[in-house]
Design a protein around this motif. Structure first.
Motif, short mmCIF file in Angstrom:
data_model
loop_
_atom_site.label_atom_id
_atom_site.label_comp_id
_atom_site.label_asym_id
_atom_site.label_seq_id
_atom_site.Cartn_x
_atom_site.Cartn_y
_atom_site.Cartn_z
N GLU A 164 10.52 -9.47 9.41
CA GLU A 164 9.26 -10.06 8.96
C GLU A 164 8.51 -9.06 8.08
N PRO A 165 7.89 -9.53 6.98
CA PRO A 165 7.22 -8.60 6.06
C PRO A 165 5.99 -7.95 6.69
N ALA A 166 5.76 -6.71 6.32
CA ALA A 166 4.57 -5.97 6.77
C ALA A 166 4.29 -4.84 5.79
N LEU A 167 3.04 -4.41 5.77
CA LEU A 167 2.63 -3.30 4.93
C LEU A 167 1.78 -2.36 5.78
N TYR A 168 2.13 -1.09 5.77
CA TYR A 168 1.34 -0.06 6.47
C TYR A 168 0.74 0.86 5.42
N TYR A 169 -0.55 1.16 5.57
CA TYR A 169 -1.22 1.99 4.58
C TYR A 169 -2.02 3.09 5.27
N GLN A 170 -2.16 4.19 4.56
CA GLN A 170 -2.83 5.37 5.10
C GLN A 170 -4.35 5.22 5.00
N SER A 171 -5.01 5.38 6.13
CA SER A 171 -6.48 5.30 6.16
C SER A 171 -7.08 6.65 5.81
N SER A 172 -8.39 6.70 5.73
CA SER A 172 -9.06 7.96 5.39
C SER A 172 -8.83 9.03 6.46
N SER A 173 -8.51 8.61 7.69
CA SER A 173 -8.25 9.58 8.77
C SER A 173 -6.80 10.06 8.77
N GLY A 174 -5.97 9.48 7.90
CA GLY A 174 -4.56 9.87 7.83
C GLY A 174 -3.63 8.96 8.61
N LYS A 175 -4.20 8.13 9.49
CA LYS A 175 -3.37 7.20 10.24
C LYS A 175 -2.85 6.09 9.32
N LEU A 176 -1.72 5.50 9.72
CA LEU A 176 -1.21 4.35 8.98
C LEU A 176 -1.61 3.07 9.71
N LEU A 177 -2.24 2.16 8.99
CA LEU A 177 -2.74 0.92 9.55
C LEU A 177 -1.89 -0.25 9.08
N HIS A 178 -1.77 -1.26 9.94
CA HIS A 178 -0.93 -2.42 9.66
C HIS A 178 -1.70 -3.49 8.88
N PHE A 179 -1.00 -4.08 7.91
CA PHE A 179 -1.57 -5.16 7.11
C PHE A 179 -0.50 -6.23 6.96
N LYS A 180 -0.86 -7.49 7.18
CA LYS A 180 0.10 -8.58 7.02
C LYS A 180 -0.11 -9.22 5.66
#
Length: 252
Positions: free
Chosen positions: A159-175
């Motif tokens: 299933e498609p997903a996108l993870y991106y780096q937040s200002s704190s350095g963590k990677l957050l999930h986006f559908k």
């Protein structure tokens, strides 16, 4: 290379010729000039020879690159302990269809391919041959850290997903929503799961593929309708497990 370099990203084709041809045609219409195959070219479905030969031809022409998936590796290594019975039965059937050239093509695929800004891998850049799944932000972060590139493109998860780096350095999930261009600025880290082209599992039988515009820093996830009834009928006609045909129809 033009300043509008478009990379078509195909993952988990799984011997589905109908889905592959529909996505390839769409990518060509969108102006794709490079094709990346993110592993699992074979398995599950009924056209492994056609898929391997078409991809090998694109690679020979300098238009494409491919990486090894676990189903590809299962053609020449024993994965019987790691696969369910339907998947393993499909691998054994696939082995019978392939000649030595096809098998050697799979054997020679790298686990990971990297450029200055991009990593391509089937499962995760963090220990690629573990075949572990990126199903949460921590796994995405580990993948990104191991890759060391702005962009990491993976398959394996259907299933498609996108993870991106937040200002704190963590990677957050986006559908992602299909057809919506998403800005992916290279000053962040991104891990993109393109979703399966050949065996979607999210209730929508349409094939997944993504188009990445490197210079524009944009990615678009696409869902492409194809004749999944024909693909399912071929699975049944080949004597492969009925569940694999039904999965194409139900996409679950």
């Amino acid at each position: 290379m033009s300043n509008n370099h478009k990379i078509a990203l195909f993952a988990d084709i799984h011997s589905n010729l109908e889905a592959f041809e529909a996505c390839l045609e769409h990518a060509n219409e969108c102006g794709a000039d490079e094709y990346i195959f993110l592993g699992d070219l074979v398995g599950y479905n009924a056209d492994p020879v056609a898929i391997i030969e078409k991809i090998a031809e694109l690679i020979d022409k300098g238009k494409a690159k491919a990486v090894l998936g676990n189903h590809d590796q299962a053609i020449f290594m024993d994965h019987s302990k790691f696969m369910n019975s339907d998947a393993w039965q499909a691998i054994q059937w696939t082995r019978e269809q392939l000649n030595d050239d096809h098998v050697n093509f799979l054997k020679n695929l790298p686990l990971i391919h990297q450029t200055d800004e991009i990593s391509y891998v089937h499962a995760t850049a963090s220990n690629p041959q573990s075949w572990s799944y990126i199903q949460d932000s921590l796994a995405a972060w580990r993948c990104s850290e191991a890759a060391g590139t702005s962009y990491t493109f993976v398959g394996h998860v259907h299933e498609p997903a996108l993870y991106y780096q937040s200002s704190s350095g963590k990677l957050l999930h986006f559908k992602p929503l299909p057809g919506n261009p998403i800005p992916v600025s290279k000053h962040r880290k991104w891990v993109t799961i393109t979703g399966s082209l050949g065996q979607p599992r999210d209730g929508n039988p349409a094939a997944n593929y993504a188009l990445f515009e490197l210079d524009q820093e944009i990615i678009t996830f696409n869902r492409i309708d194809y004749d999944h009834h024909k693909a399912a009928a071929k699975v049944e006609q080949a004597g492969l497990p009925l569940k694999l045909a039904l999965r194409l129809l139900n996409a679950k």
